[in-house]
Structures are given as structure tokens and as C-alpha cells.
Design an enzyme around this catalytic site. Structure first.
Site, PDB file in Angstrom:
ATOM      1  N   ASP A  70      -1.475  -8.631   6.471  1.00 60.04           N
ATOM      2  CA  ASP A  70      -0.045  -8.661   6.140  1.00 60.04           C
ATOM      3  C   ASP A  70       0.686  -9.253   7.339  1.00 60.04           C
ATOM      4  OD1 ASP A  70       0.192  -7.495   3.533  1.00 60.04           O
ATOM      5  OD2 ASP A  70      -0.286  -5.547   4.397  1.00 60.04           O
ATOM      6  N   ARG A  78       1.518  -8.628  12.139  1.00 60.02           N
ATOM      7  CA  ARG A  78       0.510  -7.816  12.837  1.00 60.02           C
ATOM      8  C   ARG A  78       0.189  -8.341  14.231  1.00 60.02           C
ATOM      9  NH1 ARG A  78       1.871  -3.928   9.550  1.00 60.02           N
ATOM     10  NH2 ARG A  78       0.874  -3.987   7.499  1.00 60.02           N
ATOM     11  N   ARG A 149      12.653  -7.852   4.305  1.00 55.50           N
ATOM     12  CA  ARG A 149      11.450  -8.604   3.922  1.00 55.50           C
ATOM     13  C   ARG A 149      11.747  -9.553   2.757  1.00 55.50           C
ATOM     14  NH1 ARG A 149       7.265  -4.033   2.607  1.00 55.50           N
ATOM     15  NH2 ARG A 149       5.775  -5.769   2.453  1.00 55.50           N
ATOM     16  N   LYS A 179       4.299 -11.000  -3.952  1.00 56.92           N
ATOM     17  CA  LYS A 179       4.312  -9.544  -4.136  1.00 56.92           C
ATOM     18  C   LYS A 179       5.758  -9.057  -4.128  1.00 56.92           C
ATOM     19  CE  LYS A 179       3.629  -8.566   0.815  1.00 56.92           C
ATOM     20  NZ  LYS A 179       2.708  -8.101   1.858  1.00 56.92           N
ATOM     21  N   HIS A 180       6.080  -7.931  -4.777  1.00 58.70           N
ATOM     22  CA  HIS A 180       5.217  -6.986  -5.477  1.00 58.70           C
ATOM     23  C   HIS A 180       5.639  -7.030  -6.944  1.00 58.70           C
ATOM     24  CE1 HIS A 180       5.718  -5.638  -1.287  1.00 58.70           C
ATOM     25  NE2 HIS A 180       4.473  -5.227  -1.367  1.00 58.70           N
ATOM     26  N   HIS A 192       4.675   3.906  -0.417  1.00 55.14           N
ATOM     27  CA  HIS A 192       3.693   4.432   0.525  1.00 55.14           C
ATOM     28  C   HIS A 192       3.672   5.964   0.495  1.00 55.14           C
ATOM     29  CE1 HIS A 192       4.274   0.366   2.187  1.00 55.14           C
ATOM     30  NE2 HIS A 192       3.050   0.492   2.649  1.00 55.14           N
ATOM     31  N   ASP A 262      -2.222  -3.171  -4.789  1.00 52.24           N
ATOM     32  CA  ASP A 262      -1.706  -2.705  -3.521  1.00 52.24           C
ATOM     33  C   ASP A 262      -2.641  -1.591  -3.041  1.00 52.24           C
ATOM     34  OD1 ASP A 262      -0.069  -2.471  -1.303  1.00 52.24           O
ATOM     35  OD2 ASP A 262       1.792  -2.323  -2.446  1.00 52.24           O
TER      36      ASP A 262
END
Length: 353
Positions: A70, A78, A149, A179-180, A192, A262
């Protein structure tokens, strides 16, 4: 049933590895026949040389594995040091579009292409195949987990900026993942830690949040559905729903690329039961590969609990996601197009490094 590795067959599970180097448990999981990919996190990175060595060690074990991350930009990036350019938030590209009614669209699409090229070139140079990007969720406001995002509230702007970013990805040899699906931006809950519910009806969803998928169906190479329930359409979250994945995404919208679940360790997947039940449900609904992250015990359970996945169409779709312009590992900063792309971002005030 034997779970020995099958040569050149991409399994249906994507999992993570522990740290900067492969452990014995990592190697055992990677050699499992049901393993098809690896997703990397910030804990797997200290510098470019170490990352390349880690990726190479994965390739030595299983050259066919899909290696992903990601790496969207903004707060979801990352790798942030040793030459990796700090990428802008997608919202900042939408703001650039809005800033000038005459030239904003041109400036924003150019910057999006530059961002996509830099993003992909940095990753492909280290042997990574795929970043799970672009985010196609609409910036409705309530969703903090999406937030900056998202490119924009307007689905037309989202589609055009995403298409430009994907052009940059492709120019550097990388596929894409929208996504998503069909859209996470309208719900406040974070999948999450919760199970979000979006009560809107199908026509509204298709006309608004899902419309970028319709417009980009021929360009998208993969899609990740949301761990969100849309009860007006199906009682199951989109990632476990054949109505969403087969009837709508594939048949109605015409998408023919790969579908990733996911993360099955997220709370939004708990409605499907155990990780094995969730994995089976996602694959039955139409996913080609399922993700399980940051939970080694669940990864082991999923690998051992799934039947071997040998769907030929899934194999073709997943194989098409391998980065296609990686010849040797190198520093992309010597590439003129990379240099121009970084300059484009800096000139637009969109890059911190």
C-alpha cells in the site's frame, strides 16, 4: 491433502512477512501451495538496499509470487527515505484541479501522471510488482479512514485524476488497483475496527460512488472491494457478495481484471466468520486473491484451511499484474523522465522531497 508448492501456480492467499529479512516461519508460509503473494509494510523497510535484498530473497523461493504494497501517497506510503520521494495526498491533486478554473484540470492531471510515474518507478526499481492504488472513493466528508486519500467529491474528477495517475504507473511498468469498490467514502466507520453500513440504494451508488469504476472498467487491471455492507443491494459486505463482484462489477460494469479481497483480519470481515470461512466466501463471491495481514496465526489457518486454488482465469488475471519493465535493479533518479516527474511535483508544491 498435500500443500507442497506447485511450480508456477499463483496461490489464492497474499500474506505479510515479519521484518527486514525472511524468518523460518516466513519461508514456510511462502512455500505453501496456497500462497500467491506478499504484501510489504513499513516494518519491512530500512533502506533501498535492504528492501531489494528482501524482495530478492522472496523471488529466490517463489519467482511467481506477486509482491505488493500500500503505497498511495500522503499518510499511506510505506517507504519514505533513502531516495523514495514523499508523494502527495490524492486530495491535494483534487485541490490543484479546483484552484484554477482555466488551467487547474491540466495542472492536476499532469501532476497525477507524474505522481504515478514516480510511485511506480521507485517500487519497480526494488522489484515490487504492484501498489494497491488508486483510491477511487469519493470525498464525502464523514470517512476519516479515507479522508485525504480520496481525490475529490466529484466522481468525474476522481476518474480523470485516477486515469492520469494510472497512466504514470503504466509508463513505469506497473499495473493498478482501484479501491474500495463500490465506495467507502460515504460511511464514517473504519472497517479496520468496525463493520460500516451504507444504506443508499443501488441506483444512487451506481450514479455516484461506483461511477468511476464504470468509466475506468477497461483501464483498471485490478479492484479491491470494500468491507462495507450495502443492505439495499445485499446483506453481505461487498467483498463477500457475488451480486457486487460478479453481477455488478463484472457483468454490468464490464470489469475483467483481478479482484483482491481487503484484509480478512479487519473487523469489517468478521461478519463472514472465521478467517477460513471468510476466505472461502470471498473466493466464492468472485475474488481471485484474498489478503490476511499482521496475524500469523490466521495466515496459517487460512493457508491450511483452503482448498488448493487452480482457477485458470484467476491465474491469468493475477499473472498480468507482475511489473513488466523491471530489467535490473537500479536507482530511478538517473532516469530523465523520473527527474522531470519529480520536478513537476515540486513545481506544483506537491512533494516534500
Amino acid at each position: 491433502m498435500s500443500h507442497a508448492k506447485a511450480d508456477n501456480v499463483i496461490g489464492a492467499v497474499m500474506l505479510d512477512v515479519a521484518g527486514l529479512q525472511l524468518t523460518a516461519d516466513d519461508r514456510r508460509r511462502l512455500m505453501h501451495a496456497n500462497t500467491g503473494g506478499v504484501i510489504l509494510f513499513a516494518r519491512n523497510f530500512v533502506d533501498r538496499a535492504q528492501l531489494c535484498a528482501l524482495v530478492d530473497s522472496i523471488r529466490v523461493l517463489r519467482s511467481e509470487l506477486l509482491i505488493a504494497v500500500d503505497h498511495e501517497g500522503g499518510r499511506v506510503q510505506r517507504f519514505r527515505s533513502d531516495g523514495f520521494v514523499r508523494l502527495p495526498t490524492m486530495r491535494s491533486l483534487g485541490a490543484l484541479w479546483d484552484a484554477d478554473p482555466t488551467h487547474g484540470a491540466l495542472h492536476a492531471t499532469r501532476a497525477a501522471t507524474a505522481a504515478g510515474f514516480v510511485l511506480a518507478a521507485d517500487l519497480v526499481a526494488c522489484g515490487i510488482d504492484l501498489s494497491f492504488t488508486p483510491v477511487l472513493d469519493l470525498d464525502h466528508g464523514p470517512s476519516t479512514v479515507i479522508g485525504d486519500r480520496a481525490f475529490h467529491r466529484d466522481p468525474r474528477v476522481v476518474a480523470l485524476l485516477a486515469k492520469s495517475l494510472m497512466h504514470g504507473l503504466l509508463a513505469a511498468g506497473m499495473a493498478n488497483c482501484g479501491k474500495h469498490f463500490p465506495g467507502h467514502g460515504h460511511v464514517a466507520a473504519d472497517s479496520h475496527v468496525a463493520l460500516p453500513v451504507d444504506p443508499r440504494d443501488l441506483d444512487i451508488l451506481l450514479d455516484d460512488d461506483a461511477s468511476p469504476y464504470a468509466w475506468l472498467a477497461g483501464t483498471l487491471m485490478s479492484v479491491m472491494p470494500a468491507h462495507v455492507i450495502y443492505p439495499a443491494v445485499d446483506a453481505h459486505p461487498a467483498g463477500f457478495s457475488s451480486i457486487w463482484l460478479r453481477d455488478i462489477l463484472r457483468n454490468r460494469l464490464g470489469f475483467d481484471g483481478a479482484i483482491f479481497s481487503d484484509d480478512l483480519s479487519m473487523e469489517g470481515a468478521s461478519v463472514a466468520g472465521s478467517v477460513v470461512s471468510a476466505g472461502r466466501a470471498a473466493l466464492t463471491a468472485g475474488c481471485d486473491m484474498v489478503l490476511v495481514c499482521n496475524d500469523p496465526a490466521r495466515a496459517d489457518a487460512l493457508l491450511d484451511g483452503l482448498d488448493d486454488h487452480r482457477d485458470a482465469a484467476s491465474q491469468r488475471r493475477l499473472a498480468a499484474l507482475r511489473a513488466n519493465s523491471r530489467a535490473t535493479l537500479h536507482d530511478p533518479r538517473t532516469d530523465p523522465r523520473y527527474q522531470r516527474s519529480v520536478a513537476c511535483l515540486r513545481d506544483a508544491g506537491l512533494s516534500a522531497s
